[in-house]
Design an enzyme around this catalytic site. Structure first.
Site, PDB file in Angstrom:
ATOM      1  N   LYS A 148      41.206 -39.669  62.409  1.00  0.00           N
ATOM      2  CA  LYS A 148      40.803 -39.933  61.596  1.00  0.00           C
ATOM      3  C   LYS A 148      41.795 -38.431  60.449  1.00  0.00           C
ATOM      4  CE  LYS A 148      36.758 -38.355  58.779  1.00  0.00           C
ATOM      5  NZ  LYS A 148      35.335 -37.964  58.678  1.00  0.00           N
ATOM      6  N   SER A 162      31.900 -40.496  57.035  1.00  0.00           N
ATOM      7  CA  SER A 162      33.453 -40.875  56.084  1.00  0.00           C
ATOM      8  C   SER A 162      34.314 -41.137  57.363  1.00  0.00           C
ATOM      9  CB  SER A 162      33.454 -39.491  55.823  1.00  0.00           C
ATOM     10  OG  SER A 162      33.776 -38.752  56.373  1.00  0.00           O
ATOM     11  N   SER A 211      29.012 -38.969  59.566  1.00  0.00           N
ATOM     12  CA  SER A 211      30.135 -39.293  59.716  1.00  0.00           C
ATOM     13  C   SER A 211      30.609 -40.630  60.717  1.00  0.00           C
ATOM     14  CB  SER A 211      31.516 -38.595  58.957  1.00  0.00           C
ATOM     15  OG  SER A 211      31.341 -38.264  57.745  1.00  0.00           O
TER      16      SER A 211
HETATM   17  N1  GLN Z   1      26.842 -38.941  54.494  1.00  0.00           N
HETATM   18  C1  GLN Z   1      27.570 -37.403  54.436  1.00  0.00           C
HETATM   19  C2  GLN Z   1      27.941 -37.020  53.122  1.00  0.00           C
HETATM   20  O1  GLN Z   1      28.058 -37.949  52.199  1.00  0.00           O
HETATM   21  C3  GLN Z   1      27.816 -37.459  55.181  1.00  0.00           C
HETATM   22  C4  GLN Z   1      29.564 -37.237  55.285  1.00  0.00           C
HETATM   23  C5  GLN Z   1      30.436 -36.561  56.333  1.00  0.00           C
HETATM   24  O2  GLN Z   1      29.669 -36.157  57.451  1.00  0.00           O
HETATM   25  N2  GLN Z   1      31.110 -35.813  56.880  1.00  0.00           N
HETATM   26  O3  GLN Z   1      28.517 -36.300  52.916  1.00  0.00           O
END
Ligand code: GLN
Length: 486
Positions: A73, A150, A174
């Site tokens: 990532k 993400s 994420s």
């Molecule tokens: N979907 C969650 C958010 O919007 C999780 C993001 C993450 O784990 N980096 O922040």
């Protein structure tokens, strides 16, 4: 013919027996990455990867990562390689050091072939907010349904069989949510297990390094490689790791599995529900004890708000260094340093994360702290205490990952009621508590995979792996990718 639909351990076997070389694998992965049509890549590291691959000649029998192409990532620092966090403010940022996990992989001769797209600075769950635009789900050529975020590009490239392994980060879900939409094993170990040195911080009290694989066995060898105390990360744990693969067992007799009734009730999709119930029978056949337990619905529906206040507050503070002076592109034409910051941040950040910074700042204002930030910290503690109470009597929690099999980018249904909040956000429980948590596929519906999640006691990754390993074997949903559609 492509090799990239194989698992790490299958590729290892071929490499050790000299049926294929790291160079051939890397070429294969890069060719596929170039053809990717899901917008999974920020950067393809063609030259560096091929050169590294060429230098590898003698296979290392006991090192499953030797010569294995992988992606990271784009919020992991990579020395000499562009690292953008999928944000315009870092569009030219080239780190001068490697994140500890990148270094470990390099030392074991795994080959980084690319950096993958994410929701801007990891703040998001839909794969739409990165500066390169939407990242699509490889299972959906119509580009209607999300791969999730993400860690969208990492999920997509493993599901597309471009690589067998991808690094991701998980602050709320994420890794584990996209793993569900992409038919993958997504693992986030206990907080502290894997060093976060060199990962762009989002909300460090909940940030975890984790990864995607296509099998539970691969998830075991990945943790063996990545875990361990790191002098460079003050929060990294000194707890000894394990030989997870060696101890991997499908014997789940007597294991106690808890289903939180209120989470199950919040899932309305009949296909997810019936498959999930079938898996409970499968667990019972293996001798596990499966019980429904209760957790206050009010607490469960507070997860989202709690997560949002805490993560936005931490993000606001952590990203204060992206100011066009310490980090981040300078716009030009400014007269004062205040103007430098203002312009860099106004132009460099996307709309979604600006909103989060506003919420974060608001909850950190002196006059709001008590009511918002501190209140959210208390709520998190209450939730974690309840969950740990359950885990003092059970080995794991088990739940569907999401209330939806396919999640469209543009939804007709704007339902955001209590059940929706619970179904879509309960995975953050594992971030609140720093608990090991793994998602794996449990079914396919009209060509779309969907998953369930196993969350264990802190530092008991082995039990999580074992339960997932048993289920994976019984369901036969191992090594899914678009190349091996069922
Ligand atoms: N979907 C969650 C958010 O919007 C999780 C993001 C993450 O784990 N980096 O922040």
């Amino acid at each position: 013919m492509s090799y990239m639909d194989k698992t790490i351990l299958e590729l290892h076997e071929l490499l050790v027996n000299k049926k294929v070389t790291p160079y051939e694998l890397t070429k294969d992965a890069i060719e596929k990455a170039k053809k990717d049509d899901t917008n999974a890549f920020e950067t393809i590291c063609e030259e560096e990867a091929l050169e590294f691959a060429k230098s590898l000649s003698e296979p290392e029998k006991d090192n499953p990562f030797w010569g294995i192409p992988y992606v990271a990532k784009d919020n992991f620092s990579t020395k000499g390689i562009l690292t953008t966090g999928s944000s315009d403010i870092l569009k030219d940022y080239v780190p001068v050091f490697d994140a500890t996990v990148i270094k470990k992989l390099k030392e074991k001769k795994a080959i980084l072939i690319g950096k993958t797209t994410l929701d801007e600075l990891a703040m998001g769950g839909s794969g739409v907010s990165g500066h390169k635009g939407i990242t699509y789900n490889p299972y959906d050529p119509s580009h209607t349904y999300m791969v999730g975020g993400s860690s969208c590009g990492s999920a997509s490239s493993v599901a597309s069989a471009i690589v067998p392994f991808a690094l991701g980060s998980d602050t709320g879900d994420s890794i584990r949510k996209p793993a569900s939409y992409a038919g993958l094993v997504g693992m986030k170990p206990s907080w502290g297990r894997i060093s976060r040195y060199g990962l762009f911080p989002f909300a460090p009290s909940m940030d975890h390094v984790g990864y995607f694989t296509r099998s539970v066995e691969d998830a075991c060898v990945a943790l063996e490689l990545l875990e361990g105390h790191d002098e460079l990360d003050m929060t990294s744990s000194r707890k000894e790791g394990k030989k997870y693969l060696e101890s991997l067992s499908q014997d789940i007799k007597g294991k106690k599995i808890a289903i939180i009734q209120e989470i199950f009730d919040a899932i309305h999709d009949e296909t997810i529900k019936s498959t999930f119930l079938k898996t409970l029978e499968i667990f019972k056949e293996g001798g596990a004890i499966v019980d429904y337990v209760s957790l206050d619905k009010e607490l469960l529906s507070a997860i989202y708000g709690t997560y949002f206040v805490l993560s936005c507050a931490e993000a606001t503070s952590n990203n204060a260094n992206l100011d066009g002076i310490k980090f981040g592109s300078r716009v030009g034409g400014e007269k004062t340093y205040q103007e430098v910051m203002m312009k860099a941040r106004t132009q460099g950040f996307g709309e979604f994360i600006k909103r989060r910074f506003v919420i974060g700042s608001y909850s950190l204002f002196k006059e709001n702290q008590e009511e918002l930030f501190l209140m959210a910290q208390k709520a998190r503690r209450i939730i974690v205490n309840k969950v740990n109470e359950i885990l003092s009597e059970y080995d794991v929690l088990y739940a569907p990952c999401s209330g939806k099999i396919r999640n469209p980018f543009v939804s007709e249904d704007n339902r955001k009621d209590e059940d929706y909040l619970i179904a879509e956000n309960h995975l953050a429980i594992a971030n609140f508590g720093g608990l090991p948590s793994l998602s794996l596929p449990i079914g396919l519906d009209k060509g779309f995979p969907y998953g369930a999640n196993v969350t264990g006691k802190a530092f008991d990754e082995q039990t999580v792996f074992n339960i997932a390993y048993y289920l994976e074997a019984k369901l036969g949903l191992k090594n899914l990718s678009i190349e091996r559609r069922k």
